[in-house]
Design a protein around this motif. Structure first.
Motif, PDB file in Angstrom:
ATOM      1  N   ASP A   1       0.826  -1.210   0.000  1.00 49.03           N
ATOM      2  CA  ASP A   1       0.000   0.000   0.000  1.00 49.03           C
ATOM      3  C   ASP A   1       0.859   1.258   0.000  1.00 49.03           C
ATOM      4  O   ASP A   1       1.770   1.408   0.822  1.00 49.03           O
ATOM      5  CB  ASP A   1      -0.937   0.002   1.215  1.00 49.03           C
ATOM      6  CG  ASP A   1      -2.012  -1.062   1.095  1.00 49.03           C
ATOM      7  OD1 ASP A   1      -2.423  -1.370  -0.038  1.00 49.03           O
ATOM      8  OD2 ASP A   1      -2.443  -1.595   2.141  1.00 49.03           O
TER       9      ASP A   1
ATOM     10  N   THR B   1      -7.426   6.345  -2.473  1.00 47.49           N
ATOM     11  CA  THR B   1      -8.711   5.670  -2.590  1.00 47.49           C
ATOM     12  C   THR B   1      -9.362   5.470  -1.221  1.00 47.49           C
ATOM     13  O   THR B   1     -10.586   5.534  -1.096  1.00 47.49           O
ATOM     14  CB  THR B   1      -8.546   4.314  -3.293  1.00 47.49           C
ATOM     15  OG1 THR B   1      -7.521   3.561  -2.645  1.00 47.49           O
ATOM     16  CG2 THR B   1      -8.158   4.511  -4.745  1.00 47.49           C
TER      17      THR B   1
ATOM     18  N   CYS C   1     -15.897  -0.714   2.159  1.00 50.22           N
ATOM     19  CA  CYS C   1     -15.024  -1.709   1.537  1.00 50.22           C
ATOM     20  C   CYS C   1     -15.329  -1.890   0.052  1.00 50.22           C
ATOM     21  O   CYS C   1     -14.415  -2.077  -0.765  1.00 50.22           O
ATOM     22  CB  CYS C   1     -15.146  -3.047   2.267  1.00 50.22           C
ATOM     23  SG  CYS C   1     -14.403  -3.045   3.917  1.00 50.22           S
ATOM     24  N   ALA C   2     -16.611  -1.824  -0.309  1.00 51.81           N
ATOM     25  CA  ALA C   2     -16.980  -1.936  -1.718  1.00 51.81           C
ATOM     26  C   ALA C   2     -16.415  -0.772  -2.511  1.00 51.81           C
ATOM     27  O   ALA C   2     -15.891  -0.938  -3.621  1.00 51.81           O
ATOM     28  CB  ALA C   2     -18.501  -1.998  -1.859  1.00 51.81           C
TER      29      ALA C   2
ATOM     30  N   LEU D   1     -13.799   1.061  -1.704  1.00 49.67           N
ATOM     31  CA  LEU D   1     -12.351   0.924  -1.723  1.00 49.67           C
ATOM     32  C   LEU D   1     -11.919  -0.130  -2.732  1.00 49.67           C
ATOM     33  O   LEU D   1     -10.951   0.064  -3.487  1.00 49.67           O
ATOM     34  CB  LEU D   1     -11.854   0.558  -0.320  1.00 49.67           C
ATOM     35  CG  LEU D   1     -10.348   0.478  -0.099  1.00 49.67           C
ATOM     36  CD1 LEU D   1      -9.678   1.801  -0.416  1.00 49.67           C
ATOM     37  CD2 LEU D   1     -10.053   0.074   1.338  1.00 49.67           C
ATOM     38  N   ARG D   2     -12.633  -1.239  -2.772  1.00 48.67           N
ATOM     39  CA  ARG D   2     -12.294  -2.314  -3.708  1.00 48.67           C
ATOM     40  C   ARG D   2     -12.463  -1.856  -5.154  1.00 48.67           C
ATOM     41  O   ARG D   2     -11.610  -2.099  -6.013  1.00 48.67           O
ATOM     42  CB  ARG D   2     -13.176  -3.535  -3.429  1.00 48.67           C
ATOM     43  CG  ARG D   2     -12.884  -4.730  -4.324  1.00 48.67           C
ATOM     44  CD  ARG D   2     -13.730  -5.919  -3.934  1.00 48.67           C
ATOM     45  NE  ARG D   2     -15.160  -5.628  -4.018  1.00 48.67           N
ATOM     46  CZ  ARG D   2     -15.960  -5.479  -2.979  1.00 48.67           C
ATOM     47  NH1 ARG D   2     -15.469  -5.581  -1.756  1.00 48.67           N
ATOM     48  NH2 ARG D   2     -17.244  -5.229  -3.139  1.00 48.67           N
ATOM     49  N   ASP D   3     -13.545  -1.164  -5.439  1.00 48.19           N
ATOM     50  CA  ASP D   3     -13.830  -0.744  -6.813  1.00 48.19           C
ATOM     51  C   ASP D   3     -12.879   0.347  -7.295  1.00 48.19           C
ATOM     52  O   ASP D   3     -12.610   0.463  -8.497  1.00 48.19           O
ATOM     53  CB  ASP D   3     -15.273  -0.240  -6.930  1.00 48.19           C
ATOM     54  CG  ASP D   3     -16.298  -1.346  -6.712  1.00 48.19           C
ATOM     55  OD1 ASP D   3     -15.907  -2.527  -6.814  1.00 48.19           O
ATOM     56  OD2 ASP D   3     -17.466  -1.033  -6.421  1.00 48.19           O
TER      57      ASP D   3
ATOM     58  N   SER E   1      -9.646   0.845  -6.167  1.00 48.79           N
ATOM     59  CA  SER E   1      -8.220   0.535  -6.013  1.00 48.79           C
ATOM     60  C   SER E   1      -7.515   0.602  -7.359  1.00 48.79           C
ATOM     61  O   SER E   1      -8.036   0.150  -8.376  1.00 48.79           O
ATOM     62  CB  SER E   1      -8.033  -0.860  -5.408  1.00 48.79           C
ATOM     63  OG  SER E   1      -8.477  -0.896  -4.074  1.00 48.79           O
TER      64      SER E   1
ATOM     65  N   HIS F   1      -6.720 -10.384   2.576  1.00 46.94           N
ATOM     66  CA  HIS F   1      -7.305  -9.655   1.457  1.00 46.94           C
ATOM     67  C   HIS F   1      -6.232  -9.010   0.591  1.00 46.94           C
ATOM     68  O   HIS F   1      -6.485  -8.676  -0.569  1.00 46.94           O
ATOM     69  CB  HIS F   1      -8.253  -8.564   1.970  1.00 46.94           C
ATOM     70  CG  HIS F   1      -7.561  -7.443   2.675  1.00 46.94           C
ATOM     71  ND1 HIS F   1      -7.016  -7.573   3.938  1.00 46.94           N
ATOM     72  CD2 HIS F   1      -7.298  -6.169   2.285  1.00 46.94           C
ATOM     73  CE1 HIS F   1      -6.451  -6.429   4.293  1.00 46.94           C
ATOM     74  NE2 HIS F   1      -6.607  -5.568   3.306  1.00 46.94           N
ATOM     75  N   GLN F   2      -5.019  -8.838   1.134  1.00 45.06           N
ATOM     76  CA  GLN F   2      -3.942  -8.242   0.348  1.00 45.06           C
ATOM     77  C   GLN F   2      -3.603  -9.113  -0.862  1.00 45.06           C
ATOM     78  O   GLN F   2      -3.316  -8.602  -1.942  1.00 45.06           O
ATOM     79  CB  GLN F   2      -2.697  -8.032   1.210  1.00 45.06           C
ATOM     80  CG  GLN F   2      -2.843  -6.954   2.276  1.00 45.06           C
ATOM     81  CD  GLN F   2      -2.860  -5.553   1.677  1.00 45.06           C
ATOM     82  OE1 GLN F   2      -3.825  -5.158   1.041  1.00 45.06           O
ATOM     83  NE2 GLN F   2      -1.794  -4.813   1.875  1.00 45.06           N
TER      84      GLN F   2
ATOM     85  N   LYS G   1      -6.201  -8.579  -3.421  1.00 40.73           N
ATOM     86  CA  LYS G   1      -6.040  -7.263  -4.042  1.00 40.73           C
ATOM     87  C   LYS G   1      -4.935  -7.297  -5.093  1.00 40.73           C
ATOM     88  O   LYS G   1      -5.096  -6.746  -6.190  1.00 40.73           O
ATOM     89  CB  LYS G   1      -5.741  -6.221  -2.966  1.00 40.73           C
ATOM     90  CG  LYS G   1      -5.608  -4.809  -3.490  1.00 40.73           C
ATOM     91  CD  LYS G   1      -5.676  -3.784  -2.373  1.00 40.73           C
ATOM     92  CE  LYS G   1      -4.575  -3.922  -1.366  1.00 40.73           C
ATOM     93  NZ  LYS G   1      -4.594  -2.840  -0.344  1.00 40.73           N
TER      94      LYS G   1
ATOM     95  N   ARG H   1      -6.360  -9.161  -8.034  1.00 43.14           N
ATOM     96  CA  ARG H   1      -7.400  -8.387  -8.717  1.00 43.14           C
ATOM     97  C   ARG H   1      -6.804  -7.291  -9.597  1.00 43.14           C
ATOM     98  O   ARG H   1      -7.326  -6.977 -10.677  1.00 43.14           O
ATOM     99  CB  ARG H   1      -8.355  -7.773  -7.683  1.00 43.14           C
ATOM    100  CG  ARG H   1      -9.566  -7.092  -8.291  1.00 43.14           C
ATOM    101  CD  ARG H   1     -10.575  -6.699  -7.227  1.00 43.14           C
ATOM    102  NE  ARG H   1     -10.063  -5.700  -6.305  1.00 43.14           N
ATOM    103  CZ  ARG H   1      -9.743  -5.936  -5.038  1.00 43.14           C
ATOM    104  NH1 ARG H   1      -9.856  -7.163  -4.533  1.00 43.14           N
ATOM    105  NH2 ARG H   1      -9.283  -4.973  -4.250  1.00 43.14           N
TER     106      ARG H   1
END
Length: 288
Positions: free
Chosen positions: A44, A53, A121-122, A124-126, A128, A158-159, A162, A165
């Motif tokens: 990060d 983000t 979280c949604a 942040l995920r979208d 990133s 989750h890292q 990520k 992804r």
């Protein structure tokens, strides 16, 4: 100035001055490059533009942007509890968010906290995204035959998701996560674990990260070569000359550092880049 994937030259061409690096020179001032066989990279704010983000996601949640430092402080406190084994990672996000709002004077029930965390979280995920210099640098390192580790003070698996992804998980031989290991940077344990998993000694390993204390100085104190990625250009003269670490302003500067101050594996038989991005991997230009 550009640096292609060519074997490292032990002597510079006539008239070429190499950057200053006291640790890599002998008493006579002769450049003595140190072999680097592995590179560890923070995730990060080094590979992934996390703070931008995350701030956007927090703004969407509370409608203001002046609470980021308080959010970071609360997050750091709860992540430290996960690393210490005092709090389960699965409970960390809800506990952190509830504590954050309580600190602002709002006592929220568990259902509302869960809904807020889901939304944050949604978002942040979208949102990133990689820094623009991330993929070309990873391509260069992979083509150079350098073993790679991602080393993060994050607390959850989750890292890995990520990294996958965003399309860069395939570059890494191992991913070291503080919450799983039970030790966080700058603890030498996390750096030595990375070296052990890469099967490369600390003296042949270089670590790059955006935090001076946790990343660059922590790696230096653990026996690795520390590099501070100072994207904000905050480094003072003392850091650049006296701290025993290198300072770069972009990941685009890392290949230049490796071919001028260190010795990377023989690049003559380097494989083709795996990202398929033409023209980016073979000539990485310094920002200067």
């Amino acid at each position: 100035m550009t640096f292609g994937l060519v074997p490292f030259q032990t002597q510079a061409p006539a008239g070429v001055r190499r950057p200053r690096a006291a640790a890599a020179r002998g008493l006579e001032g002769v450049h003595r490059p140190i072999p680097i066989r592995a590179v560890c990279l923070d995730i990060d704010d080094t590979l992934i533009d996390f703070t931008s983000t995350a701030r956007e996601a927090l703004f969407d949640l509370i409608g203001r942007d002046d609470m980021w430092s308080r959010w970071q402080r609360t997050t750091d406190e709860h992540v430290a509890r996960v690393v210490a084994g005092e709090l389960a990672y699965e409970d960390m996000h809800a506990e952190r968010t509830k504590a954050f709002f309580a600190d602002l004077g709002a006592l929220l029930d568990d259902d509302l906290v869960a809904d807020l965390e889901h939304r944050r979280c949604a978002r942040l995920r979208d949102a990133s995204r990689l820094f623009e210099d991330t993929l070309p640098c990873l391509d260069w390192l992979c083509a150079a035959g350098v073993r790679l580790a991602a080393v993060t003070n994050a607390s959850g698996g989750h890292q890995r998701a990520k990294l996958d992804r965003l399309g860069i998980g395939r570059f890494f031989d191992t991913v070291i996560i503080a919450g799983e290991l039970g030790a966080a940077k700058p603890d030498p344990v996390i750096f030595h674990t990375a070296c052990a998993r890469l099967d490369v000694p600390a003296e042949a390993t270089l670590h790059v990260g955006d935090l001076l204390e946790a990343d660059a100085l922590g790696a230096r104190d653990a026996g690795l070569h520390g590099v501070w990625l100072d994207r904000a250009l905050t480094a003072c003269h003392e850091v650049r000359t006296d701290a025993g670490v290198h300072v770069i302003e972009s990941l685009a500067d890392l290949p230049e550092l490796l071919v001028t101050e260190y010795r990377t594996p023989d690049l003559s038989a380097a494989p083709a880049p795996i990202s398929g991005v033409d023209g980016l991997w073979s000539n990485i230009s310094s920002r200067h």
